[in-house]
Design a protein around this motif. Structure first.
Motif, short mmCIF file in Angstrom:
data_model
loop_
_atom_site.label_atom_id
_atom_site.label_comp_id
_atom_site.label_asym_id
_atom_site.label_seq_id
_atom_site.Cartn_x
_atom_site.Cartn_y
_atom_site.Cartn_z
N LYS A 262 0.84 -1.19 0.00
CA LYS A 262 0.00 0.00 0.00
C LYS A 262 0.88 1.25 0.00
CE LYS A 262 -3.76 -2.23 2.55
NZ LYS A 262 -4.60 -2.20 3.77
N PRO A 263 0.60 2.23 -0.84
CA PRO A 263 1.46 3.43 -0.94
C PRO A 263 1.65 4.14 0.40
CG PRO A 263 -0.11 3.36 -2.75
CD PRO A 263 -0.51 2.26 -1.82
N GLU A 264 0.60 4.26 1.19
CA GLU A 264 0.71 4.97 2.47
C GLU A 264 1.64 4.24 3.42
OE1 GLU A 264 -2.35 7.20 5.45
OE2 GLU A 264 -2.75 5.08 5.08
N THR A 265 1.50 2.91 3.49
CA THR A 265 2.37 2.12 4.37
C THR A 265 3.82 2.23 3.94
OG1 THR A 265 0.58 0.56 4.79
CG2 THR A 265 2.79 -0.18 5.31
N ALA A 266 4.07 2.12 2.64
CA ALA A 266 5.43 2.22 2.13
C ALA A 266 6.04 3.58 2.43
CB ALA A 266 5.44 1.96 0.62
N ARG A 267 5.22 4.64 2.30
CA ARG A 267 5.73 5.99 2.59
C ARG A 267 6.05 6.16 4.07
NH1 ARG A 267 3.18 10.62 4.13
NH2 ARG A 267 1.12 9.75 3.73
N TYR A 268 5.14 5.69 4.93
CA TYR A 268 5.39 5.77 6.37
C TYR A 268 6.67 5.02 6.72
CZ TYR A 268 0.81 7.76 7.65
OH TYR A 268 -0.26 8.58 7.81
N PHE A 269 6.79 3.83 6.16
CA PHE A 269 7.95 2.98 6.42
C PHE A 269 9.25 3.71 6.04
CE2 PHE A 269 10.89 -0.45 5.26
CZ PHE A 269 10.80 -1.28 6.34
N PHE A 270 9.24 4.31 4.85
CA PHE A 270 10.44 5.00 4.38
C PHE A 270 10.72 6.24 5.21
CE2 PHE A 270 12.69 8.19 1.94
CZ PHE A 270 13.76 7.47 1.44
N ASP A 271 9.70 7.02 5.55
CA ASP A 271 9.91 8.27 6.29
C ASP A 271 10.46 8.01 7.69
OD1 ASP A 271 9.09 9.71 4.14
OD2 ASP A 271 7.07 10.13 4.89
N TYR A 272 9.92 6.99 8.36
CA TYR A 272 10.47 6.63 9.67
C TYR A 272 11.92 6.19 9.55
CZ TYR A 272 5.95 6.76 12.09
OH TYR A 272 4.77 7.16 12.66
N SER A 273 12.20 5.38 8.55
CA SER A 273 13.56 4.89 8.34
C SER A 273 14.51 6.04 8.04
CB SER A 273 13.59 3.89 7.17
OG SER A 273 12.70 2.83 7.40
N ASN A 274 14.05 6.98 7.24
CA ASN A 274 14.89 8.12 6.88
C ASN A 274 15.18 8.99 8.10
OD1 ASN A 274 16.23 9.80 4.88
ND2 ASN A 274 14.60 11.28 5.26
N TYR A 275 14.18 9.17 8.96
CA TYR A 275 14.39 9.94 10.19
C TYR A 275 15.44 9.27 11.08
CZ TYR A 275 13.65 11.75 14.88
OH TYR A 275 13.86 12.27 16.13
N LEU A 276 15.34 7.94 11.21
CA LEU A 276 16.31 7.21 12.03
C LEU A 276 17.72 7.28 11.43
CD1 LEU A 276 14.19 4.05 12.90
CD2 LEU A 276 14.71 5.97 14.40
N TYR A 277 17.80 7.25 10.11
CA TYR A 277 19.10 7.36 9.45
C TYR A 277 19.70 8.75 9.67
CZ TYR A 277 22.36 8.35 5.66
OH TYR A 277 23.45 8.77 4.95
N LYS A 278 18.90 9.79 9.47
CA LYS A 278 19.39 11.16 9.66
C LYS A 278 19.78 11.42 11.11
CE LYS A 278 18.72 12.70 5.44
NZ LYS A 278 19.85 13.14 4.56
N SER A 279 19.16 10.71 12.04
CA SER A 279 19.47 10.87 13.47
C SER A 279 20.66 10.05 13.91
CB SER A 279 18.25 10.50 14.32
OG SER A 279 17.20 11.41 14.13
N GLY A 280 21.22 9.26 13.01
CA GLY A 280 22.39 8.46 13.37
C GLY A 280 22.06 7.15 14.02
N ILE A 281 20.75 6.80 14.15
CA ILE A 281 20.39 5.53 14.77
C ILE A 281 20.76 4.36 13.86
CG2 ILE A 281 18.50 4.19 15.77
CD1 ILE A 281 19.24 6.70 17.32
N PHE A 282 20.71 4.60 12.53
CA PHE A 282 21.16 3.61 11.56
C PHE A 282 22.24 4.24 10.68
CE2 PHE A 282 16.94 1.99 12.61
CZ PHE A 282 17.24 0.66 12.86
N LYS A 283 23.19 3.43 10.27
CA LYS A 283 24.30 3.94 9.48
C LYS A 283 24.02 3.96 7.98
CE LYS A 283 27.73 2.29 12.83
NZ LYS A 283 28.92 1.44 13.04
N ASP A 284 23.17 3.04 7.52
CA ASP A 284 22.88 2.95 6.09
C ASP A 284 21.62 3.71 5.74
OD1 ASP A 284 25.06 1.33 5.87
OD2 ASP A 284 23.92 -0.54 5.88
#
Length: 570
Positions: free
Chosen positions: A488-510
């Motif tokens: 579902k587009p909304e789920t995929a977007r939420y998934f990506f946005d949360y992941s991107n926030y964690l990446y920008k915050s340094g919680i994930f390296k990739d």
């Protein structure tokens, strides 16, 4: 006895230097993920290790000297109180045993001889020193001597000045830390510790000291997880009451010999606090009022028993700072207050507690302003105009990028009074405290709902094991739901946005990647195994960043920031 006290003071300074070295090592860990910045962030490891080796050797030497002096000391006070000398020796022996245990422990060496691995090992070595326990036993020795040998504590000539203790950073942080370390002082009344602490700060002896523990006064305090203690002191005819509110449980009671009981207490206390954090602060619903109700009853009790001429001061770290701010907004119960890395006020909660605080029109305007917000000076000014007054007596101190600052951009949260933010110049710490730059309102609400559902799932659990089992079950169910809805587009977007926030915050390296084709396969694997294969992004979990975000939040980590000049927000 004087020589013993001198040795104690020297050993205390060694512990302080250990704390500072620990902070320097944490601050030096590179988090920006490129060689250029890592080289700038990493200091000379040889210098840090040299400092550690010196402190470790000096700690061992002074611990041995202290134990020998405690055994050999002769004093008439031991005849009057025959239990005093054995107690001093007992505390000295515990310090000796901790030091010897540390020497015997062989921490695993890093596989690769890299600067960052050596830095991590240095932090592990300092952690293995068990400084909290050492500091506790040494302080107990000082308290014993101070209480029974007052002539060894010369007083200054100048009388005590009102708010002198309150304005002392060391006094505030030590008193708030005592709430976390009370398990170390089970053999002592809190009054004994406070008398010693006051003398250490102002070199005056209080004529009156009395403590009030919320869990002894309010029956539901312990059941809800609320923790607070008040100290009424009189120094040179000046009476003051310091009310301290404990933050979210974070410390393990290592004096408990049973590992299972130790973990059980740790999980249950932490669960109760996080249940309140989520339901009362994150969501603001009615089922999250238990701790605040206990806090109000505690303050009502203090109002009745504290003398009228006694000033009331509030102190709180993390969740405790939320209580200071909220209680002041609701009832103006403090003459002055300091918070440290404080959680915010939740307006929905305040309206439930005191609907007549402001007019219906102002309530409506406040909710509109704070429903979907990014913190700005202009917004803060608008919010202040709608409140009963400005509350300049409340000072909120925080590390500028502390993890609790995320809460201030969630719906319906505010702070009152002044905000003093601390940081280091030219220091790169990637944690992002402005989630609104990455997540929209729908995603924020989804985040709130997720945590609310978890505590709804576990509300009937009564043991730590049940909570852990329910947590694993909840995580697995949500993983299955993600598998089912990922197209579902909304789920995929939420998934990506949360992941991107964690990446920008340094919680994930990739950087976030598309969910792999394995998301719909192998549903029988464990959550961890399947997620590691199905979501390569999880493999880059940056444990260093997670550990640092917690370290810079706790009192021992953040107090070193407070010695810098703050950025003041009014």
């Amino acid at each position: 006895m004087k020589e013993l006290l001198k040795t104690m003071d020297r050993l205390s300074k060694i512990y302080e230097q250990f704390d500072l070295l620990d902070f320097r090592a944490h601050k030096a860990i590179p988090l920006t993920f490129n060689k250029k910045d890592s080289k700038k962030l990493l200091p000379q490891n040889k210098r840090l290790y040299f400092s550690y080796q010196y402190l470790d050797a000096e700690k061992t030497r002074l611990t041995n000297v202290l134990l020998n002096q405690a055994i050999d000391v002769k004093d008439k006070i031991f005849q009057q109180n025959p239990e005093l000398h054995p107690k001093l020796i007992e505390k000295g022996l515990k310090l000796k045993n901790i030091d010897e245990t540390h020497k015997k422990n062989s921490l695993s060496m890093p596989r690769r001889n890299r600067k960052i691995n050596k830095l991590k090992q240095l932090i592990a070595l300092i952690d293995d020193e068990s400084l909290s326990l050492c500091r506790g036993y040494l302080t107990q020795m000082k308290v014993l001597i101070h209480a029974h040998k007052t002539e060894l504590s010369p007083k200054r000539n100048e009388p005590y000045v009102a708010e002198e203790l309150l304005k002392s950073l060391d006094f505030r942080t030590d008193l708030m830390q005592f709430d976390y370390d009370r398990y170390l002082y089970e053999d002592f009344e809190p009054e004994s510790f406070l008398k010693y602490l006051i003398y250490q700060q102002v070199q005056r002896i209080p004529s009156f000291v009395k403590s009030y523990d919320a869990r002894d006064i309010v029956p539901e305090a312990g059941e809800s997880g609320f923790s607070g203690i008040a100290y009424v002191v009189t120094i040179d005819d000046i009476s003051e009451c310091y009310v301290t509110f404990k933050g979210t449980e974070a410390d393990m009671d290592y004096t408990e010999s049973s590992r299972s009981k130790r973990m059980e207490k740790f999980i249950l206390e932490g669960y109760k606090d996080w249940n309140y954090n989520v339901n009362a602060i994150l969501i603001g619903n009615e089922i999250g009022l238990d701790q605040m109700n206990a806090a109000q009853k505690f303050m009502d009790y203090l109002t009745d028993v504290v003398p009228e001429n006694c000033k009331m001061y509030g102190l709180g770290h993390s969740l405790g700072g939320h209580f200071v701010q909220t209680l002041q907004l609701i009832s103006n119960c403090f003459d002055m207050g300091y918070t440290l890395n404080s959680a915010p006020i939740q307006l929905k909660q305040v309206k439930l507690l005191k609907p007549d605080l402001i007019s219906d029109k102002n309530w409506e305007r406040l909710f509109t302003l704070t429903e979907d917000k990014t913190i700005t000076t202009a917004l803060n000014n608008e919010i202040r105009k709608l409140l009963p007054r400005e509350y300049p007596e409340i000072i909120n101190e925080s590390f500028q990028q502390d993890l609790t600052q995320i809460f201030y951009e969630l719906p319906y949260t505010i702070w009152i009074g002044q905000k003093w933010e601390y940081n280091f110049s030219e220091w790169k710490y990637p944690f992002k405290i402005h989630p609104r730059q990455y997540l929209d309102s729908g995603e924020i609400n989804s985040y709130q709902k997720l945590f609310g559902e978890f505590f709804a799932r576990t509300q009937n659990d009564t043991t730590g094991r049940q909570i852990l089992r329910s947590g694993i079950s909840f995580a697995w169910d949500r993983m299955q739901l993600l598998r089912r809805d990922i197209d579902k587009p909304e789920t995929a977007r939420y998934f990506f946005d949360y992941s991107n926030y964690l990446y920008k915050s340094g919680i994930f390296k990739d950087e976030p990647q598309d969910v792999s084709k394995y998301f719909n396969e192998d549903t029988e694997s464990s959550v961890w195994k399947s997620s590691r294969r199905e979501w390569p992004f999880l493999r880059s979990l940056n444990r260093d960043m997670l550990e640092l975000s917690i370290y810079f939040h706790i009192i021992y980590g953040t107090k070193h920031f407070l010695k810098k000049n703050p950025r003041v927000k009014k």
